[in-house]
Design a protein around this motif. Structure first.
Motif, short mmCIF file in Angstrom:
data_model
loop_
_atom_site.label_atom_id
_atom_site.label_comp_id
_atom_site.label_asym_id
_atom_site.label_seq_id
_atom_site.Cartn_x
_atom_site.Cartn_y
_atom_site.Cartn_z
N GLU A 99 63.06 58.26 42.97
CA GLU A 99 62.05 58.25 41.96
C GLU A 99 62.52 57.45 40.57
N ARG A 100 63.65 57.59 40.28
CA ARG A 100 64.38 56.54 39.35
C ARG A 100 64.10 55.24 39.37
N ARG A 143 61.60 54.03 41.23
CA ARG A 143 60.30 53.71 40.83
C ARG A 143 59.56 53.76 39.47
N ARG A 144 60.63 54.61 38.45
CA ARG A 144 60.12 54.47 37.17
C ARG A 144 60.91 52.96 36.52
N SER A 188 70.14 51.50 35.50
CA SER A 188 69.63 52.84 35.37
C SER A 188 70.59 53.87 36.00
#
Length: 726
Positions: free
Chosen positions: A521-522, A524-525, A545
């Motif tokens: 999910e990280r 994806r962001r 990130s």
């Protein structure tokens, strides 16, 4: 009249502290001053210590310790004052003693040889003495605070440069050095590591100079003893050969302290002053304390620097070969070692040109973050290169690599021997068995086909140039070196121009207490925030990130290790592969074409669920979820029909194109059967025959047409389709 009688008449006692035997001998006057009966007595060291205030006893110990490291203290009389306490620790009075360091035999000792003891006179401290001592209290406390702060600063220094910087900037209460230097020994020569102060012509000294040179720092290196010089006249007298070089600096006092670690003198610390100092024992004790701390810090920092240098050499020696230029494929790669220890580990990546003209892409992770893991990684990487260069298929490459790793890290014997006897445990020879995860990809950049074999490794992901990220499920086998009987199935992925394939180790995904789903999910962001970005920028942003996520964990107290282990918690290896564009045009105000290709074999019905998941991800930003659900349902129906009514595999191609708000989905499923689908009229109880009815109801348009030896069934849907809503 005897000397003893004169001293007794003046109320002066005599005592001897024999450190070798641990006893204290007092005459009658000294015993009375100590609160005992007026008669000679021999006491144990513990008894005397219990009657001296603990803070004052530390002062006495400093005098002894200072004498052990300073040749000028040996045989020199020093005055100490201490408080006498009772059994309840109540102060009964103050005594003052003038003591001299001797050996147990009574002769003035050579410092550092044998046990040192004290002999001296003992009198009651007068009020004037007590007032004078009280006046020095603030200075004493200031020096103690300074020593503590210096120790903290030195403990936080992680490199030799930082230690030297701390030592060079020390300013002590009551006396501020005008010049500071640090020396160390290199073979039979003395060299200067750091100097802070007035400009000095070091060429006149001849650094590095032989340790036999008549120079104070060289003398300290030879003897391990501190050298204090209290005046220019003393310096000129003791060291006439170097005085002409020192004289122009117009300094008045010098202190040369040995830096000793584990009984070995590793260097010298010089503090020079532009005013005269007598170097009282209190000042010398402060100097000695700082020198001991500086020596420990310098030793630790030297080890840290050595480890960092070793780490850099290991990384350079075990790192991947220079990135080859692959026509039709842009590649970006990153390797970030763990923030702890030697900063080496088992993660790696590699790009290998193949004899067929294709290219092999490898990413893997050997269990562990130590030198052993790094060594195994290097051997495994070389073996994989060899197997790939021989032209083996991806599954064969991983099978051979698994056997290779198992041979490097044999498992301990278990169970029974060939005759049925128990195999005894051998605790004296523990096994260091390791496993490794790996993702091996054989790529054909011209056609965009990527054949993947996975050994317990995180799955890859597809990145579209409009900022969409989609994990790509692939079949896989166990980690390398675990089960030699298992196969590694191959999955084919078709990469379209402009699409990017992401391969990574779990260090990029798992941070703190977060799992793989949170890691994806990280990512994806990050990808969504950089649509159409270059590979290098994207790679840097993905690595950054991880650090941001770990900082957030530390701020929230979720990971207590964050403060003790700066840097990332695990090794990170990352490969980004982008198939280069071939002149595609993007509609004005719209998005680039999204496309994915999936092969579903007759023996792989579970891939139908993957196809639905991939299609749903492709349409993730379509607001009408009914349209998305209808598309997934039709894909499932077509693929099921192929696996049920034909003997071959199904090749699915899904493509989204058009302007945002008016995009269109086209899905094509190709199989090897030339039998076209036909409409049926199923009865109420029939279990099949409704597929084409479903297509007619949900699709904006659909059809089937011959293609080669087989056929292609297709359907189209608009972003806001109204089909099937009546």
């Amino acid at each position: 009249m005897r000397t003893e009688d004169v001293l007794a008449a003046a109320g002066v006692g005599v005592w001897t502290w024999d450190d070798a035997r641990g006893v204290v001998t007092m005459d009658a006057v000294a015993a009375e001053l100590f609160g005992l009966a007026r008669e000679p007595v021999v006491l144990t060291e513990a008894t005397v210590r219990s009657r001296i205030h603990v803070e004052d006893f530390v002062v006495i110990e400093r005098v002894v310790a200072l004498a052990a490291s300073d040749e000028e203290e040996a045989g020199t009389a020093r005055e100490v004052e201490f408080r006498l306490v009772g059994s309840d620790n109540e102060v009964l009075g103050r005594l003052r003693s003038r003591v001299r360091i001797i050996d147990p035999g009574g002769a003035t000792p050579t410092p550092g040889e044998g046990s040192l003891s004290l002999v001296g006179i003992l009198v009651e401290a007068t009020p004037a003495d007590q007032q004078e001592v009280g006046g020095d209290w603030d200075t004493t406390r200031a020096r103690e605070t300074f020593v503590l702060r210096t120790g903290q600063a030195l403990s936080e220094a992680n490199s030799v440069h930082e230690v030297l910087r701390v030592v060079a900037t020390l300013t002590m209460p009551g006396f501020t050095p005008d010049g500071v230097a640090v020396y160390d020994r290199e073979g039979d020569h003395l060299r200067m590591l750091e100097y802070q102060g007035r400009d000095l012509d070091f060429s006149a000294f001849g650094f590095p100079m032989p340790v036999e040179t008549d120079y104070p720092a060289a003398e300290v290196i030879r003897t391990g003893r501190a050298v204090y010089v209290s005046s220019p006249e003393e310096y000129a007298e003791r060291y006439p050969h170097v005085w002409p070089v020192i004289a122009p600096l117009q300094r008045s006092s010098w202190a040369y302290l040995p830096l000793v670690v584990a009984g070995r003198t590793i260097g010298v610390w010089l503090a020079a002053f532009d005013y005269q100092l007598e170097f009282s024992w209190e000042a010398r004790a402060t100097f000695s304390s700082i020198a001991r701390m500086a020596a420990q810090a310098l030793s630790r920092a030297t080890l840290n620097d050595t480890e960092r240098e070793l780490s850099a050499d290991l990384q350079h020696a075990m790192g991947p070969s220079p990135m080859p230029r692959v026509p039709g494929l842009a590649i970006a790669a990153r390797y970030v070692p763990t923030g702890a220890g030697l900063q080496v580990g088992g993660d790696w990546y590699d790009v290998i040109p193949l004899p067929s003209g294709r290219v092999a892409l490898v990413i893997g992770d050997v269990q562990g973050h130590d030198v052993r893991a790094a060594a195994l990684m290097a051997q495994l990487r070389i073996a994989l290169r060899a197997y790939a260069s021989e032209g083996h298929h991806p599954d064969a490459v991983l099978s051979r690599a698994s056997r290779f790793l198992a041979a490097l890290t044999p498992q301990p014997p278990e169970g029974r021997g060939p005759e049925g006897q128990d195999i005894p445990e051998q605790p004296s020879a523990p096994s260091d068995s390791r496993f490794a995860t790996c993702l091996y990809v054989e790529a054909d950049p011209r056609s965009g086909t990527f054949d993947m074999a996975r050994a317990g490794h995180p799955e890859p992901a597809l990145l579209f140039d409009d900022g969409v990220m989609q994990p790509r499920p692939t079949d896989g086998g166990p980690p390398l070196g675990v089960d030699l009987s298992m196969d590694y199935p191959v999955t084919r992925v078709n990469l379209q121009p402009g699409q990017t394939l992401l391969l990574c180790t779990d260090g990029l995904l798992e941070t703190g207490r977060r799992d793989l789903d949170a890691g994806w999910e990280r990512i994806r962001r990050v990808v969504a925030g950089l649509p159409g970005s270059g590979l290098e920028q994207l790679a840097d942003s993905l690595i950054e990130s991880v650090h941001i996520a770990e900082d957030e964990d530390a701020d929230q107290g979720e990971d207590e290790r964050a403060s003790d282990n700066p840097g990332n918690e695990d090794d990170i290896a990352l490969l980004l592969l982008r198939r280069e564009e071939t002149g595609r045009e993007v509609p004005r105000g719209g998005t680039a074409v999204r496309r994915f290709v999936l092969n579903v074999g007759q023996s792989e019905p579970a891939r139908i669920a993957q196809a639905r998941s991939q299609l749903t991800g492709l349409l993730h930003d379509w607001k009408d979820r009914d349209v998305v659900h209808g598309a997934a349902l039709m894909v499932s129906e077509i693929l099921t029909n192929v696996l049920t009514h034909t003997d071959g595999d199904a090749l699915m191609v899904a493509e989204v194109s058009g302007v945002v708000g008016d995009r269109r989905l086209r899905v094509e499923v190709t199989d090897a059967s030339d039998k076209l689908p036909h409409r049926r009229e199923p009865g109420e109880l029939a279990s099949s025959g409704r597929g084409l009815l479903l297509m007619e109801s949900l699709a904006d348009d659909w059809g089937a047409q011959p293609r080669g030896e087989g056929k292609t069934t297709w359907f189209e849907l608009g972003e806001h389709s109204t089909a099937g809503r009546d």
